[in-house]
Design an enzyme around this catalytic site. Structure first.
Site, mmCIF file in Angstrom:
data_model
loop_
_atom_site.group_PDB
_atom_site.id
_atom_site.type_symbol
_atom_site.label_atom_id
_atom_site.label_comp_id
_atom_site.label_asym_id
_atom_site.label_seq_id
_atom_site.Cartn_x
_atom_site.Cartn_y
_atom_site.Cartn_z
ATOM 1 N N LYS A 88 0.860 -1.179 0.000
ATOM 2 C CA LYS A 88 0.000 0.000 0.000
ATOM 3 C C LYS A 88 0.893 1.224 0.000
ATOM 4 O O LYS A 88 1.999 1.198 0.550
ATOM 5 C CB LYS A 88 -0.883 0.026 1.249
ATOM 6 C CG LYS A 88 -2.174 0.803 1.072
ATOM 7 C CD LYS A 88 -3.235 -0.033 0.382
ATOM 8 C CE LYS A 88 -4.569 0.686 0.348
ATOM 9 N NZ LYS A 88 -5.639 -0.162 -0.158
ATOM 10 N N GLY A 188 -24.738 3.196 3.257
ATOM 11 C CA GLY A 188 -23.816 3.711 2.247
ATOM 12 C C GLY A 188 -24.197 3.200 0.872
ATOM 13 O O GLY A 188 -23.983 2.031 0.557
ATOM 14 N N VAL A 189 -24.807 4.072 0.068
ATOM 15 C CA VAL A 189 -25.222 3.653 -1.284
ATOM 16 C C VAL A 189 -24.506 4.500 -2.331
ATOM 17 O O VAL A 189 -25.100 5.067 -3.234
ATOM 18 C CB VAL A 189 -26.761 3.701 -1.465
ATOM 19 C CG1 VAL A 189 -27.407 2.505 -0.809
ATOM 20 C CG2 VAL A 189 -27.361 4.992 -0.921
ATOM 21 N N GLY A 190 -23.189 4.567 -2.184
ATOM 22 C CA GLY A 190 -22.347 5.281 -3.141
ATOM 23 C C GLY A 190 -21.953 4.361 -4.280
ATOM 24 O O GLY A 190 -22.776 3.603 -4.800
ATOM 25 N N LYS A 191 -20.665 4.400 -4.655
ATOM 26 C CA LYS A 191 -20.188 3.658 -5.822
ATOM 27 C C LYS A 191 -20.551 2.171 -5.774
ATOM 28 O O LYS A 191 -21.046 1.614 -6.731
ATOM 29 C CB LYS A 191 -18.662 3.816 -5.946
ATOM 30 C CG LYS A 191 -18.245 5.149 -6.533
ATOM 31 C CD LYS A 191 -16.845 5.118 -7.112
ATOM 32 C CE LYS A 191 -15.777 4.924 -6.060
ATOM 33 N NZ LYS A 191 -14.415 5.109 -6.611
ATOM 34 N N VAL A 192 -20.263 1.528 -4.628
ATOM 35 C CA VAL A 192 -20.511 0.084 -4.504
ATOM 36 C C VAL A 192 -21.948 -0.193 -4.086
ATOM 37 O O VAL A 192 -22.626 -1.051 -4.661
ATOM 38 C CB VAL A 192 -19.540 -0.546 -3.481
ATOM 39 C CG1 VAL A 192 -19.869 -2.022 -3.258
ATOM 40 C CG2 VAL A 192 -18.093 -0.393 -3.950
ATOM 41 N N GLY A 193 -22.435 0.547 -3.092
ATOM 42 C CA GLY A 193 -23.750 0.287 -2.515
ATOM 43 C C GLY A 193 -24.894 0.307 -3.506
ATOM 44 O O GLY A 193 -25.806 -0.524 -3.445
ATOM 45 N N HIS A 194 -24.843 1.233 -4.470
ATOM 46 C CA HIS A 194 -25.986 1.313 -5.393
ATOM 47 C C HIS A 194 -26.023 0.128 -6.360
ATOM 48 O O HIS A 194 -27.096 -0.312 -6.778
ATOM 49 C CB HIS A 194 -26.035 2.671 -6.126
ATOM 50 C CG HIS A 194 -25.224 2.776 -7.365
ATOM 51 N ND1 HIS A 194 -23.903 3.169 -7.344
ATOM 52 C CD2 HIS A 194 -25.542 2.564 -8.670
ATOM 53 C CE1 HIS A 194 -23.449 3.187 -8.587
ATOM 54 N NE2 HIS A 194 -24.409 2.821 -9.410
#
Length: 363
Positions: A88, A188-194
């Site tokens: 990382k 959390g319904v952002g990039k992944v959640g939606h």
């Protein structure tokens, strides 16, 4: 002599959080770049992990974060079945203010100087467009745009992997992988959640969502009026009849305050570092809540960026991400056999794979 018994060097060389192969401190005065590249392990292959661009309070905090994140990537990549170790990088600074093309190019030169021991990608504060810039100086860069030979947004497969983890959890707990009629709460319904919402509705699940950003919730409500909305995460985790809770926002969602009031029987989400501190996994088990380890079920994204190194093929990636179902079931079986929580079982399986690679000669 300065006491470093609690400092970064002590962490690196003497603690359980250490054991890293290499830590590189990078500075380019002209561009203002200050970065840390941490390589935890190359036992399974070149270290793979994203670049975080973040305004750390001090340099020590940045190094500690890089060490911790790199170690996590070793486990994640091992459990995803990838021929990659864990690494990382963190760039110190405010991405909105300090990020420049010159700085990213300088960073790319530092990654390139490692000769392929570390492969970088996106993380918090860095995006596909940034990786396109880094790649101009460094061929060991993934997470690039399709126009530049990359795979683009990895959230599609991340959501698909979490969905497979949910199906495996249902199979283990209820004897049937189907999520039809199950109630799933997503924080959390952002990039992944939606994307996750789409998979669940397609299968006939009932979905409840919450997000700090009203526009994210509004986007879901406009498209799917049948989706219920909870006012906040605290309300979501207390929803009566909740079968599965999916933390898909920030880490630390499972803590001393949330675990005692969780109504769900399963926790399976996309967020990293969901367990706020050691011992939370036992608290979940004591309450009879099945925890699908975060770094196992959210590995769809890293599967995608790893595939990009070989010429990206979406169907090949999706087939690999589908195997998260089997991996999750194997973890639950190991946890039952060893009498330990699933999080500990996942760690054991990952450590075993890394140990076997080292014993066989590694890379």
């Amino acid at each position: 002599m300065t006491d470093v018994s609690t400092g970064v060097l002590h962490t690196l060389f003497h603690s359980d959080q250490g054991g890293h192969e290499q830590v590189v401190l990078c500075q380019d005065r002209k561009s203002g770049l200050k970065a840390v590249i941490a390589i935890h392990s190359t036992a399974l292959g070149p270290a793979l992990g994203g670049t975080r661009f973040y305004p750390y309070a001090n340099e020590e905090e940045a190094v500690a974060d890089a060490l911790n994140l790199a170690r996590g990537m070793s486990y994640k990549n091992a459990m995803a079945g990838l021929d990659h170790g864990g690494g990382k990088a963190v760039i110190i600074g405010d991405p909105d203010r300090d990020k420049t093309e010159e700085l990213l190019l300088a960073y790319g030169r530092f990654v390139a100087s490692l000769g392929g021991r570390y492969v970088t990608a996106c993380d918090v504060g860095t995006y596909v467009a940034d990786m396109d810039v880094v790649a101009r100086e460094c061929r060991w860069t993934t997470g690039r745009s399709p126009e530049n030979g990359g795979a683009g947004d990895s959230s599609v497969l991340t959501a698909y992997g979490v969905y497979q983890g949910m199906r495996a959890s249902a199979q283990h707990l209820w004897g049937d992988p189907s999520l039809r009629g199950r109630t799933v709460g997503i924080a959390g319904v952002g990039k992944v959640g939606h994307h996750l919402v789409e998979h669940l509705l397609e299968e006939g699940a009932r979905v409840v969502v919450t997000d700090l950003r009203r526009e994210a919730v509004g986007r879901i409500s406009d498209r799917h009026p049948q989706v219920q909305v909870a006012v906040d995460t605290d309300a979501l985790i207390r929803v009566e009849g909740l079968d599965i809770y999916a933390p898909c926002a920030l880490g630390g969602a499972l803590n001393d305050a949330s675990v005692p009031v969780l109504t769900a029987k399963v926790v399976c989400g996309a967020a990293n570092n969901q367990l706020a501190h050691p011992g939370v996994e036992k608290d979940l088990a004591d309450r009879g809540i099945l925890y699908a380890p975060d770094y196992v079920v959210n590995a769809g994204g890293v599967i995608q960026v790893a595939d990009e190194l070989h010429g990206f093929d979406f169907d090949r990636c999706k087939a690999k991400a589908a195997k998260i179902f089997d991996t999750t079931l194997a973890i639950f079986a190991r946890a039952k056999d060893d009498g330990i929580p699933p999080a500990a079982a996942a760690d054991r399986i990952a450590e075993q794979r890394m140990h076997e690679a080292v014993t066989a000669g590694g890379h």
